[in-house]
Design an enzyme around this catalytic site. Structure first.
Site, PDB file in Angstrom:
ATOM      1  N   CYS A 102      67.492  11.839  59.170  1.00 14.56           N
ATOM      2  CA  CYS A 102      66.108  11.390  59.233  1.00 14.56           C
ATOM      3  C   CYS A 102      65.365  12.207  60.281  1.00 14.56           C
ATOM      4  CB  CYS A 102      66.089   9.907  59.598  1.00 14.56           C
ATOM      5  SG  CYS A 102      64.447   9.197  59.706  1.00 14.56           S
ATOM      6  N   LEU A 103      64.138  12.584  59.966  1.00 17.58           N
ATOM      7  CA  LEU A 103      63.326  13.345  60.915  1.00 17.58           C
ATOM      8  C   LEU A 103      63.035  12.551  62.176  1.00 17.58           C
ATOM      9  CD1 LEU A 103      60.865  14.930  58.342  1.00 17.58           C
ATOM     10  CD2 LEU A 103      62.559  16.169  59.716  1.00 17.58           C
ATOM     11  N   GLY A 121      61.372  14.233  52.724  1.00 16.07           N
ATOM     12  CA  GLY A 121      60.431  13.131  52.634  1.00 16.07           C
ATOM     13  C   GLY A 121      59.920  12.749  54.004  1.00 16.07           C
ATOM     14  N   GLN A 180      56.355   7.253  60.239  1.00 19.40           N
ATOM     15  CA  GLN A 180      57.002   8.316  61.007  1.00 19.40           C
ATOM     16  C   GLN A 180      56.001   9.213  61.732  1.00 19.40           C
ATOM     17  OE1 GLN A 180      59.702   9.461  57.530  1.00 19.40           O
ATOM     18  NE2 GLN A 180      60.928   9.972  59.348  1.00 19.40           N
ATOM     19  N   HIS A 239      65.090   5.979  50.696  1.00 22.85           N
ATOM     20  CA  HIS A 239      65.050   6.239  52.139  1.00 22.85           C
ATOM     21  C   HIS A 239      63.615   6.072  52.648  1.00 22.85           C
ATOM     22  CE1 HIS A 239      66.426   8.461  55.849  1.00 22.85           C
ATOM     23  NE2 HIS A 239      65.115   8.611  55.940  1.00 22.85           N
ATOM     24  N   GLU A 240      62.655   6.671  51.934  1.00 28.20           N
ATOM     25  CA  GLU A 240      61.252   6.592  52.353  1.00 28.20           C
ATOM     26  C   GLU A 240      60.702   5.179  52.171  1.00 28.20           C
ATOM     27  OE1 GLU A 240      60.271   8.955  54.168  1.00 28.20           O
ATOM     28  OE2 GLU A 240      61.945  10.224  53.581  1.00 28.20           O
ATOM     29  N   HIS A 286      61.519   3.085  55.116  1.00 25.58           N
ATOM     30  CA  HIS A 286      60.638   3.301  56.275  1.00 25.58           C
ATOM     31  C   HIS A 286      59.410   2.399  56.206  1.00 25.58           C
ATOM     32  CE1 HIS A 286      62.456   6.383  58.691  1.00 25.58           C
ATOM     33  NE2 HIS A 286      62.584   7.214  57.673  1.00 25.58           N
TER      34      HIS A 286
END
Length: 183
Positions: free
Chosen positions: A110-111, A60, A65, A153-154, A157
């Site tokens: 996480c990216l 995701g 991000q 999670h997304e 953000h």
């Protein structure tokens, strides 16, 4: 094409801001952002493409991000039953959720976080979300298990919350309850 150079890393203030809703119907720019984010996630899961462009694998990606403070995210992940969720979503909203919780056995990554942060991240076991997909269609999904965790999670953000903010034991658990989604 989005690459790891475009991914905003922890410490950048945009990751702590509450993202703004987008206008509907989606503008061409917002549609392109969703499609580009979805392409990045798919590319990150393709071993050849990921190696060629130095992409870390992800399931995701949220607009903050990539430096865009809008309520947009993309998911490309499979649930426990083999159902693929591959879409960009605008203005996602949780309309109901379970009291029961769930977490990934090995924690989350996480990216935007270039370090390992061990710990369990409690999430709602089930939730129903609404939004608009990258093609402009209204969506309503009932999610459970792994895919529900990915969506949460997304969603975090978009609200300026990092996964490690929810790790039990990092601070007083009574100070940071599970997400209180507006119903």
């Amino acid at each position: 094409m989005i690459t790891m150079d475009d991914i905003v890393r922890e410490g950048n203030p945009i990751l702590r801001k509450v993202a703004k809703p987008v206008e509907l119907p989606l503008t061409d720019e917002d549609k392109k952002t969703l499609v580009d984010m979805l392409e990045f996630i798919k590319n990150s899961q393709d071993p050849e493409v990921a190696e060629k462009y130095g992409l870390r694998p992800g399931v995701g990606l949220a607009a903050p991000q990539i430096g865009i403070s809008k309520r947009l995210f993309a998911i490309h992940a499979t649930d426990e039953n083999g159902n693929l969720y591959s879409m960009g979503i605008a203005n996602p909203k949780v309309v109901s959720h379970s009291v029961e919780t769930n977490e990934l056995e090995n924690g989350e990554g996480c990216l935007s976080v270039d370090r390992d942060v061990p710990g369990l991240v409690p999430r709602r076991a089930r939730l129903t979300i609404t939004g608009v997909d990258h093609e402009g269609n209204d969506v309503r999904m009932r999610l459970r298990g792994y895919i529900a965790i990915v969506f949460q999670h997304e969603l975090d953000h978009l609200d300026g919350i990092m996964f490690y903010d929810r790790i039990e034991g990092l601070e007083d658990p009574f100070k940071k309850p599970l997400p209180g989604f507006a119903l």
